[in-house]
Design an enzyme around this catalytic site. Structure first.
Site, PDB file in Angstrom:
ATOM      1  N   LYS A   1      -1.575   8.434   6.528  1.00  0.00           N
ATOM      2  CA  LYS A   1      -1.972   8.377   4.978  1.00  0.00           C
ATOM      3  C   LYS A   1      -3.248   9.047   5.060  1.00  0.00           C
ATOM      4  O   LYS A   1      -4.288   8.973   5.630  1.00  0.00           O
ATOM      5  CB  LYS A   1      -1.988   6.873   4.772  1.00  0.00           C
ATOM      6  CG  LYS A   1      -2.505   6.635   3.336  1.00  0.00           C
ATOM      7  CD  LYS A   1      -2.432   5.073   2.997  1.00  0.00           C
ATOM      8  CE  LYS A   1      -3.255   4.790   1.822  1.00  0.00           C
ATOM      9  NZ  LYS A   1      -3.221   3.544   1.400  1.00  0.00           N
TER      10      LYS A   1
ATOM     11  N   ALA B   1      -1.256 -11.144   9.720  1.00  0.00           N
ATOM     12  CA  ALA B   1      -2.666 -11.852   9.794  1.00  0.00           C
ATOM     13  C   ALA B   1      -2.956 -12.586  11.336  1.00  0.00           C
ATOM     14  O   ALA B   1      -3.839 -12.534  11.842  1.00  0.00           O
ATOM     15  CB  ALA B   1      -2.972 -12.728   8.698  1.00  0.00           C
TER      16      ALA B   1
ATOM     17  N   GLU C   1      -4.988  -0.670  -3.581  1.00  0.00           N
ATOM     18  CA  GLU C   1      -5.857   0.133  -2.830  1.00  0.00           C
ATOM     19  C   GLU C   1      -5.731  -0.388  -1.387  1.00  0.00           C
ATOM     20  O   GLU C   1      -6.400  -0.042  -0.725  1.00  0.00           O
ATOM     21  CB  GLU C   1      -7.413   0.048  -3.183  1.00  0.00           C
ATOM     22  CG  GLU C   1      -7.618   0.744  -4.518  1.00  0.00           C
ATOM     23  CD  GLU C   1      -7.909   2.286  -4.260  1.00  0.00           C
ATOM     24  OE1 GLU C   1      -7.808   2.679  -3.076  1.00  0.00           O
ATOM     25  OE2 GLU C   1      -7.819   3.076  -5.324  1.00  0.00           O
TER      26      GLU C   1
ATOM     27  N   GLU D   1       2.436  -2.228   3.925  1.00  0.00           N
ATOM     28  CA  GLU D   1       2.842  -1.325   4.797  1.00  0.00           C
ATOM     29  C   GLU D   1       1.866  -0.282   4.599  1.00  0.00           C
ATOM     30  O   GLU D   1       1.768   0.907   5.263  1.00  0.00           O
ATOM     31  CB  GLU D   1       4.015  -0.784   4.221  1.00  0.00           C
ATOM     32  CG  GLU D   1       5.045  -1.546   4.253  1.00  0.00           C
ATOM     33  CD  GLU D   1       6.571  -1.256   3.532  1.00  0.00           C
ATOM     34  OE1 GLU D   1       6.527  -0.690   2.502  1.00  0.00           O
ATOM     35  OE2 GLU D   1       7.675  -1.700   4.147  1.00  0.00           O
TER      36      GLU D   1
ATOM     37  N   LEU E   1      -2.885 -13.944   3.655  1.00  0.00           N
ATOM     38  CA  LEU E   1      -2.718 -14.450   2.415  1.00  0.00           C
ATOM     39  C   LEU E   1      -3.086 -15.839   2.043  1.00  0.00           C
ATOM     40  O   LEU E   1      -3.244 -16.272   0.903  1.00  0.00           O
ATOM     41  CB  LEU E   1      -1.359 -14.357   2.131  1.00  0.00           C
ATOM     42  CG  LEU E   1      -0.562 -12.886   2.480  1.00  0.00           C
ATOM     43  CD1 LEU E   1       0.979 -13.088   2.309  1.00  0.00           C
ATOM     44  CD2 LEU E   1      -0.967 -12.056   1.163  1.00  0.00           C
TER      45      LEU E   1
END
Ligand code: FAD
Length: 498
Positions: A79, A17, A343, A50, A334
């Site tokens: 992905k 972040a 997701e 990841e 976080l």
């Protein structure tokens, strides 16, 4: 007129972040801002995270990142979606693939025809009409644009990567843009007694970093937003009761899948994320239904390769900060909240927070209306993703006590409304700026075995034969190019091997 512009920004924390914030702000507002970042190697970062979604390509684009160089530097892979195993019932498998499914016809989405086709026994499984899923299950990948002579989009993709390497990559970029990094542990957060704003952070070395705007990327502890400003937390554990994850990297075995796997277990689920140099694995579970020893055993029994390190436990509490922006502090990552990685949305929420910060960028007045508008949008973004994740748990037909509990619990009204509408009509609508698309919702609703009572009446314009022909044609168009694509490994070896 008084110059109220903000000049001094301090980013607290150098995990994914912190460096995303520093890279994005320096790439866009670097000429106007002095940006400093403080991090502590001794404290370290959370060290997981990841898998991403396609929007990350926009973020990388904003920062001027070359995609192949980035994949190479982060041991990344491509992905195409997420495969969910055992989620509805043990033995089930479906994919939430990115991108389009089939091709819309006469104003209505493809899947309305598919719903009718399924009722009439002429439809193949949904994934056969998804280019992403077909390519992914074949273990192939290439950057493919629109399929010629059709209205079918090509491949929509995101990445798997090593988040620590991504942070290091962004650090290089941010430092080249002029961001100054300070190594050290923050001992105290000093507040301005009049405004209650954060005035400075003081390090154990005695150094003090003053600023006008602080970005809190200090991880779960929320050093500024919570420990100093006591903003409060909205707890969602009654809807998402998993509270721990055990993570372990393993050696790669077999082919490099171009998708994430999510495998449900008795009291949670397991991720498998293939990178170039290893596979990331983790077991997210609910400690009220499974103890840590058993959760570790379940994970180690089901990983595919040899473990490369000792398993590590991470505790979390699902929810979000009552305000992501409080006074002159904006929490990202976080420190702003946590939704389990089902997701792959956490890094996206960082990106989203940065994009919203850029559009709401304040001056030193910190206009309350602007702060409230930002907070409203962030809360909306979080809540819609929360609903989507709850759906995966709630719509299950499994037998274990954990699954019974999440099936029987009352869900947020916003989610219940979506489920009710879908069940009654086969329709699902994306609301306002919510992240997940209609086709994304559709894949999970049907993947979790919610069968609608009907479909859109316009799907009846075709005769049964025409419908069967339409579905057959789309399936052929989708599958025809697949065998000509390189394997995922070949593509990486050619373009972006580390
Ligand atoms: P951290 O990585 O914890 O960084 C905190 C920083 O603050 C560190 O640099 C630390 O040194 C610094 N710091 C803290 N206190 C001090 C202090 N006193 N003085 C100085 N510095 C300090 N996201 C995804 O998008 N996809 C995923 O697949 C995914 N999987 C996840 C799996 C799990 C189990 C978990 C827990 C998270 C996952 N995430 C995932 C989320 C992702 O890991 C985080 O969103 C992301 O890494 C951002 O973390 P962060 O930078 O906010 O915090």
């Amino acid at each position: 007129m008084d110059d109220r512009r903000i000049r001094d920004v301090v980013v607290v924390g150098g995990g994914t972040a912190g460096w995303m914030a520093a890279a994005a702000l320096s790439s866009t507002m670097g000429d106007q801002l002095r940006i400093r970042l403080v991090e502590s190697e001794e404290i370290g970062t959370v060290g997981v995270g990841e898998a991403t979604i396609p929007a990350i390509r926009l973020f990388n684009g904003l920062c001027g990142i070359d995609e192949d160089a980035f994949v190479k530097a982060t041991q990344g892979s491509f992905k195409l979606g997420i495969e969910f195993q055992n989620w509805g019932r043990v033995g089930d498998s479906y994919m939430h693939a990115f991108g389009q499914i089939g091709q819309s016809l006469d104003m209505i989405e493809f899947w309305q025809y598919w719903l009718r086709g399924r009722q009439e026994g002429v439809a193949a499984p949904l994934g056969h009409y998804s280019f992403n899923e077909t390519v992914g299950r074949a273990g192939r990948f290439a950057r493919v644009g629109r399929i010629p002579n059709t209205e079918l989009d090509g491949i929509s993709y995101a990445f798997h990567f090593d988040a620590s390497l991504y942070a290091a990559f962004l650090r290089g970029l941010a430092e080249r843009n002029g961001v100054v990094r300070t190594e050290g542990r923050i001992r105290e957060v000093r507040l301005d007694p009049q405004s209650g704003h954060v005035a400075a952070v003081e390090l154990e070395s005695g150094e003090s970093l003053a600023g006008e705007l602080f970005i809190d990327c200090s991880g779960f502890r929320g050093l500024l937003i919570e420990q100093a400003l006591e903003t409060g937390y909205v707890d969602w554990t009654h809807w998402l009761p998993c509270d721990r994850a055990i993570a372990v990297p393993t050696a790669n075995v077999g082919t490099l899948r171009p998708y994430t796997q999510s495998i449900a277990h008795a009291a949670g689920w397991q991720w498998r994320i293939p990178l170039q140099h290893r596979t990331g694995n983790g077991h997210v579970f609910c400690s009220a239904f499974m103890d840590e020893d058993e959760a570790r055993r379940v994970l180690l029994d089901t990983v595919e390769g040899e473990p490369l390190a000792d398993p590590r436990t991470i505790r979390f509490r699902t929810g979000m900060r009552r305000k992501a922006w409080n006074r002159n502090v904006i929490a990202l990552g976080l420190s702003s909240g946590f939704l389990e990685p089902l997701e792959s949305t956490s890094i996206h929420l960082v990106q989203n927070g940065i994009a919203r910060l850029l559009s709401h960028f304040p001056d030193r007045n910190f206009a309350p209306a602007n702060v409230e508008a930002y907070n409203r949008r962030i809360a909306y973004d979080y809540e819609r993703i929360r609903d989507f994740i709850i759906l995966h748990y709630h719509a299950n037909q499994r037998d274990e006590p954990f699954w019974r509990q999440v099936r029987e619990m009352a869900v947020p009204d916003s989610l219940q409304d979506k489920i009710d509408l879908f069940r009654a009509t086969g329709r699902v609508f994306r609301e306002q700026e919510e992240l997940f698309t209609e086709v994304g919702w559709f894949q999970v609703l049907t993947g979790q075995n919610i069968v609608p009572e009907t479909y859109h009446p316009l799907a009846d314009v075709l005769t049964r034969d025409e419908l069967a022909g339409f579905l057959r044609d789309i399936k052929t168009i989708v599958s025809a190019p697949v065998s000509r694509l390189p394997t995922h490994e070949e593509f990486i070896a050619h373009q972006c091997a580390a």
